[in-house]
Design an enzyme around this catalytic site. Structure first.
Site, PDB file in Angstrom:
ATOM      1  N   PHE A 271       0.803  -1.230   0.000  1.00  0.00           N
ATOM      2  CA  PHE A 271       0.000   0.000   0.000  1.00  0.00           C
ATOM      3  C   PHE A 271       0.829   1.269   0.000  1.00  0.00           C
ATOM      4  O   PHE A 271       0.344   2.336  -0.358  1.00  0.00           O
ATOM      5  CB  PHE A 271      -0.940   0.008   1.227  1.00  0.00           C
ATOM      6  CG  PHE A 271      -0.256   0.374   2.518  1.00  0.00           C
ATOM      7  CD1 PHE A 271      -0.030   1.710   2.850  1.00  0.00           C
ATOM      8  CD2 PHE A 271       0.177  -0.607   3.408  1.00  0.00           C
ATOM      9  CE1 PHE A 271       0.613   2.053   4.032  1.00  0.00           C
ATOM     10  CE2 PHE A 271       0.825  -0.273   4.582  1.00  0.00           C
ATOM     11  CZ  PHE A 271       1.041   1.060   4.894  1.00  0.00           C
TER      12      PHE A 271
ATOM     13  N   LYS B 260      -1.194  -6.787  -9.747  1.00  0.00           N
ATOM     14  CA  LYS B 260      -2.195  -6.947  -8.673  1.00  0.00           C
ATOM     15  C   LYS B 260      -1.845  -5.886  -7.632  1.00  0.00           C
ATOM     16  O   LYS B 260      -0.968  -6.069  -6.783  1.00  0.00           O
ATOM     17  CB  LYS B 260      -2.085  -8.361  -8.078  1.00  0.00           C
ATOM     18  CG  LYS B 260      -3.340  -8.878  -7.380  1.00  0.00           C
ATOM     19  CD  LYS B 260      -3.816  -8.045  -6.211  1.00  0.00           C
ATOM     20  CE  LYS B 260      -3.077  -8.299  -4.924  1.00  0.00           C
ATOM     21  NZ  LYS B 260      -3.488  -7.371  -3.836  1.00  0.00           N
TER      22      LYS B 260
ATOM     23  N   GLU C 214      -4.981  -3.915  -2.323  1.00  0.00           N
ATOM     24  CA  GLU C 214      -6.429  -3.657  -2.231  1.00  0.00           C
ATOM     25  C   GLU C 214      -6.728  -2.425  -1.373  1.00  0.00           C
ATOM     26  O   GLU C 214      -7.831  -1.907  -1.382  1.00  0.00           O
ATOM     27  CB  GLU C 214      -7.153  -4.900  -1.683  1.00  0.00           C
ATOM     28  CG  GLU C 214      -6.782  -5.332  -0.261  1.00  0.00           C
ATOM     29  CD  GLU C 214      -5.527  -6.212  -0.211  1.00  0.00           C
ATOM     30  OE1 GLU C 214      -4.630  -6.062  -1.070  1.00  0.00           O
ATOM     31  OE2 GLU C 214      -5.452  -7.041   0.722  1.00  0.00           O
TER      32      GLU C 214
ATOM     33  N   SER D  13       5.240  -7.198   3.191  1.00  0.00           N
ATOM     34  CA  SER D  13       5.813  -7.571   4.492  1.00  0.00           C
ATOM     35  C   SER D  13       6.617  -8.875   4.376  1.00  0.00           C
ATOM     36  O   SER D  13       6.373  -9.678   3.470  1.00  0.00           O
ATOM     37  CB  SER D  13       4.687  -7.730   5.511  1.00  0.00           C
ATOM     38  OG  SER D  13       3.755  -8.671   5.029  1.00  0.00           O
TER      39      SER D  13
ATOM     40  N   CYS E  49       9.676   1.464   3.641  1.00  0.00           N
ATOM     41  CA  CYS E  49      10.565   0.347   3.971  1.00  0.00           C
ATOM     42  C   CYS E  49      11.989   0.835   4.211  1.00  0.00           C
ATOM     43  O   CYS E  49      12.808   0.100   4.729  1.00  0.00           O
ATOM     44  CB  CYS E  49      10.539  -0.707   2.886  1.00  0.00           C
ATOM     45  SG  CYS E  49      11.284  -0.130   1.368  1.00  0.00           S
TER      46      CYS E  49
ATOM     47  N   GLU F 115       9.394  -4.411  13.246  1.00  0.00           N
ATOM     48  CA  GLU F 115       9.084  -3.335  12.298  1.00  0.00           C
ATOM     49  C   GLU F 115       7.837  -2.601  12.808  1.00  0.00           C
ATOM     50  O   GLU F 115       6.795  -3.227  13.027  1.00  0.00           O
ATOM     51  CB  GLU F 115       8.815  -3.903  10.902  1.00  0.00           C
ATOM     52  CG  GLU F 115       8.455  -2.819   9.900  1.00  0.00           C
ATOM     53  CD  GLU F 115       8.285  -3.320   8.467  1.00  0.00           C
ATOM     54  OE1 GLU F 115       7.701  -4.395   8.269  1.00  0.00           O
ATOM     55  OE2 GLU F 115       8.745  -2.603   7.555  1.00  0.00           O
TER      56      GLU F 115
HETATM   57  P1  NAD Z   1       1.403  -6.841   2.867  1.00  0.00           P
HETATM   58  O1  NAD Z   1       2.442  -7.899   2.896  1.00  0.00           O
HETATM   59  O2  NAD Z   1       0.300  -6.904   3.856  1.00  0.00           O
HETATM   60  O3  NAD Z   1       0.683  -6.800   1.419  1.00  0.00           O
HETATM   61  C1  NAD Z   1       1.422  -6.733   0.225  1.00  0.00           C
HETATM   62  C2  NAD Z   1       0.652  -7.428  -0.887  1.00  0.00           C
HETATM   63  O4  NAD Z   1       0.496  -8.804  -0.560  1.00  0.00           O
HETATM   64  C3  NAD Z   1      -0.749  -6.865  -1.117  1.00  0.00           C
HETATM   65  O5  NAD Z   1      -0.974  -6.754  -2.515  1.00  0.00           O
HETATM   66  C4  NAD Z   1      -1.679  -7.913  -0.484  1.00  0.00           C
HETATM   67  O6  NAD Z   1      -2.891  -8.050  -1.181  1.00  0.00           O
HETATM   68  C5  NAD Z   1      -0.870  -9.192  -0.570  1.00  0.00           C
HETATM   69  N1  NAD Z   1      -1.071 -10.063   0.600  1.00  0.00           N
HETATM   70  C6  NAD Z   1      -1.276  -9.679   1.890  1.00  0.00           C
HETATM   71  N2  NAD Z   1      -1.363 -10.753   2.691  1.00  0.00           N
HETATM   72  C7  NAD Z   1      -1.201 -11.837   1.899  1.00  0.00           C
HETATM   73  C8  NAD Z   1      -1.179 -13.244   2.156  1.00  0.00           C
HETATM   74  N3  NAD Z   1      -1.346 -13.729   3.383  1.00  0.00           N
HETATM   75  N4  NAD Z   1      -0.989 -14.068   1.106  1.00  0.00           N
HETATM   76  C9  NAD Z   1      -0.810 -13.587  -0.140  1.00  0.00           C
HETATM   77  N5  NAD Z   1      -0.828 -12.272  -0.438  1.00  0.00           N
HETATM   78  C10 NAD Z   1      -1.007 -11.401   0.574  1.00  0.00           C
HETATM   79  O7  NAD Z   1       2.181  -5.439   2.954  1.00  0.00           O
HETATM   80  P2  NAD Z   1       1.586  -3.969   3.133  1.00  0.00           P
HETATM   81  O8  NAD Z   1       1.036  -3.825   4.498  1.00  0.00           O
HETATM   82  O9  NAD Z   1       0.718  -3.635   1.973  1.00  0.00           O
HETATM   83  O10 NAD Z   1       2.928  -3.112   2.986  1.00  0.00           O
HETATM   84  C11 NAD Z   1       3.787  -2.821   4.064  1.00  0.00           C
HETATM   85  C12 NAD Z   1       4.958  -3.768   4.105  1.00  0.00           C
HETATM   86  O11 NAD Z   1       5.665  -3.731   2.864  1.00  0.00           O
HETATM   87  C13 NAD Z   1       5.985  -3.374   5.159  1.00  0.00           C
HETATM   88  O12 NAD Z   1       6.433  -4.522   5.821  1.00  0.00           O
HETATM   89  C14 NAD Z   1       7.113  -2.725   4.354  1.00  0.00           C
HETATM   90  O13 NAD Z   1       8.377  -2.763   4.970  1.00  0.00           O
HETATM   91  C15 NAD Z   1       7.062  -3.549   3.115  1.00  0.00           C
HETATM   92  N6  NAD Z   1       7.685  -2.869   1.995  1.00  0.00           N
HETATM   93  C16 NAD Z   1       8.907  -3.302   1.583  1.00  0.00           C
HETATM   94  C17 NAD Z   1       9.569  -2.659   0.548  1.00  0.00           C
HETATM   95  C18 NAD Z   1      10.927  -3.109   0.106  1.00  0.00           C
HETATM   96  O14 NAD Z   1      11.401  -2.638  -0.910  1.00  0.00           O
HETATM   97  N7  NAD Z   1      11.582  -4.004   0.814  1.00  0.00           N
HETATM   98  C19 NAD Z   1       8.961  -1.561  -0.078  1.00  0.00           C
HETATM   99  C20 NAD Z   1       7.700  -1.159   0.365  1.00  0.00           C
HETATM  100  C21 NAD Z   1       7.066  -1.817   1.396  1.00  0.00           C
END
Ligand code: NAD
Length: 491
Positions: A151, A175, A178, A228, A283, A384
């Site tokens: 997000f 994708k 959401e 994450s 991140c 985190e």
């Molecule tokens: P998230 O992991 O909850 O969601 C990311 C994506 O995965 C979304 O599109 C979501 O629909 C999907 N998703 C969520 N849960 C899932 C599951 N159980 N199975 C399959 N797909 C699933 O992450 P978020 O809350 O949207 O973003 C924040 C996280 O992203 C933080 O941990 C941040 O550090 C990380 N992040 C990392 C970087 C990097 O470059 N390392 C960059 C930006 C964000």
């Protein structure tokens, strides 16, 4: 309110799913959209894959010089529509106006670098590697590829991958998160204006079940994920087990080390912006600030003065320098973590938990928080937070600080503030993190360089952006040719 459409086969189409979830403005809680959700979105993934497969066959035969022409047009469409996209980012993610413009600029930079694909994907040739034999290596596209994004950067992250994927001849399915699907809706209305084969670039909305169908669909050859760490690990293990190439970027807990020889005046704002920019939802946000040496009073006072009056509010309003966090659940999670830190022995230097913003009483607002005396052996220092919270600790030596950096689970970023080149050199060589900053608060690589990340911050081999992305989206083919010199024969 109508549920958002997918973009499949070059058209806006309704999802097969009857389920949807709400997208709200995190500052006002105003309902912005409804986004398709649930297991039936798997049907949408299958349709997108079928059309992408056909489009990719045609696209891979288009010469690379022609393929990149669409990127030049996309860049100019981005620039013409930048304000509209930025407003959408602010409305659905909570970022400030400047932050929204900033992330679009980063997306554009990636489009620019991918315009160099004709050179970047060039292969190698060795003539006469043996008598009468020439050998060459060329790069070919993988086929249908996909990305799944978080997000916190609704526009930029897709562009660590998309321009490189299509420039190298692949089809690409997005994708989006959401929680923030509207920015991609805007961007796909620009993609719709490009002269691409129908189905080459698609967008399918949804959540976990949509992701699972991407992981399982045999047509998809490669997946780029950002989110994450637990989900990144899951995507990597399931995707690779299903024979796909996977790059999966995860979470972070970024330390910043401040040495006594640091120019405090120069560094304070940079460090504060690293912790509190994007409300800490980055991140590459600094989370733990480690002062080295006995005296940390100067930095502590300067940080306190700099951040205590940060103007929190709706990001598009004038003068606002920090927006809300993404959801009320996120706000609760962050306040719970602050309480956890306190229960583990931390003291609160600045408390941002009770924040009210007039006209936005329901917003997910937190103000900057500074915790001191955070216990190095307990949970908070390792977790985190992804919110506007700084843990301020002190250590005696640079060696101790580097050992602390290297003891962490994550390895996304580590930064050092100093005026000593030799110490900077030691740090950049010894710190276990994929992105290192020296007198930099957010060590975000420009598009020419890979967005690196080590340990639990990355699962895979090749990263997003630049040459890494070109390699990720292509497979090498080595060709050995024997051509006897017929001209030397006697006829
Ligand atoms: P998230 O992991 O909850 O969601 C990311 C994506 O995965 C979304 O599109 C979501 O629909 C999907 N998703 C969520 N849960 C899932 C599951 N159980 N199975 C399959 N797909 C699933 O992450 P978020 O809350 O949207 O973003 C924040 C996280 O992203 C933080 O941990 C941040 O550090 C990380 N992040 C990392 C970087 C990097 O470059 N390392 C960059 C930006 C964000």
């Amino acid at each position: 309110m109508e549920v958002l459409k997918n973009y499949i086969n070059g058209e806006w189409v309704k999802s097969s799913s009857k389920e949807s979830i709400e997208v709200v403005n995190p500052a006002s809680q105003a309902l912005l959209a409804k986004v398709p959700y649930g297991s039936s979105t798997a049907i949408d993934v299958t349709t997108a894959c079928e059309t992408a497969k056909i489009a990719q066959k045609e696209w891979s035969k288009v010469p690379v010089m022609k393929r990149v022409q669409v990127l030049y047009l996309l860049k100019s469409l981005f620039e013409t529509n930048i304000e509209d996209i930025a407003k959408t980012i602010t409305d659905e993610s909570g970022k400030t106006k400047d932050e929204s413009f900033g992330e679009i600029q980063r997306a554009i930079e990636n489009i620019e670098v991918a315009c160099g694909t004709p050179i970047l994907m060039a292969g190698d040739v060795i003539e006469d590697i043996a008598s009468g034999i020439d050998e060459m290596m060329i790069r070919q596209p993988l086929g249908v590829t996909a990305c799944i994004t978080p997000f916190n950067f609704p526009s930029m992250i897709v562009f660590w991958f998309l321009p490189y994927a299509i420039a190298t001849g692949n089809a690409f399915i997005v994708k989006p998160s959401e929680k923030v699907p509207l920015t991609m809706m805007k961007i796909f209305s620009l993609i719709d204006q490009l002269d691409l084969p129908k189905g080459l670039v698609s967008m399918v909305h949804g959540g976990k079940e949509t992701v699972d169908s991407i992981l399982e669909h045999p047509t998809i050859k490669a997946i780029s994920f950002v989110g994450s760490s637990p989900v990144a690990r899951y995507i990597y293990s399931k995707g690779t087990a299903n024979g796909k190439r996977v790059q999966a970027q995860g979470g972070a807990k970024n330390p910043v080390i401040v040495l006594p020889d640091t120019d405090i005046e120069m560094s304070t704002k940079i460090i504060a912006d690293s912790v509190y920019g994007c409300a800490g939802q980055r991140c590459l946000a600094a989370s733990t600030i480690v002062t080295v040496g006995d005296e940390n009073r100067n930095l502590k006072d300067a940080l306190y003065e700099t951040v205590k009056s940060r103007n929190v509010g709706y990001g598009w309003d004038k003068g606002v320098s920090m927006g809300p966090v993404i959801t009320s659940e996120s706000k609760n999670r962050i306040t719970d973590l602050i309480e956890l830190g306190i229960s583990e022995g931390a003291t609160v230097l600045l408390d941002g938990r009770k924040t009210e913003v007039s006209n936005y009483e329901k917003g997910n607002f937190l103000s900057p928080t500074i915790l001191e005396n955070v216990n190095l052996n307990k949970k908070l220092i390792k977790t985190e937070i992804f919110g506007p919270v700084m843990s301020l600790i002190s250590m005696k030596t640079i060696e101790e600080a580097i050992a602390f950096v290297n003891s962490g689970q994550y390895g996304n970023m580590a930064c050092l503030f100093t005026s000593n080149g030799a110490t900077a050199r030691k740090f950049r060589n010894e710190a276990d993190a994929g992105n290192i900053g020296i007198n930099i608060g957010v060590a975000a690589p420009m598009a020419q360089f890979p967005f690196s990340g080590w340990k639990d911050s990355f699962f895979g081999d090749l990263h997003g952006q630049g040459k890494h992305a070109i390699e990720f989206f292509t497979q090498t083919k080595v060709i050995i040719e024997r051509w006897p010199n017929i001209w030397s024969r006697k006829f």
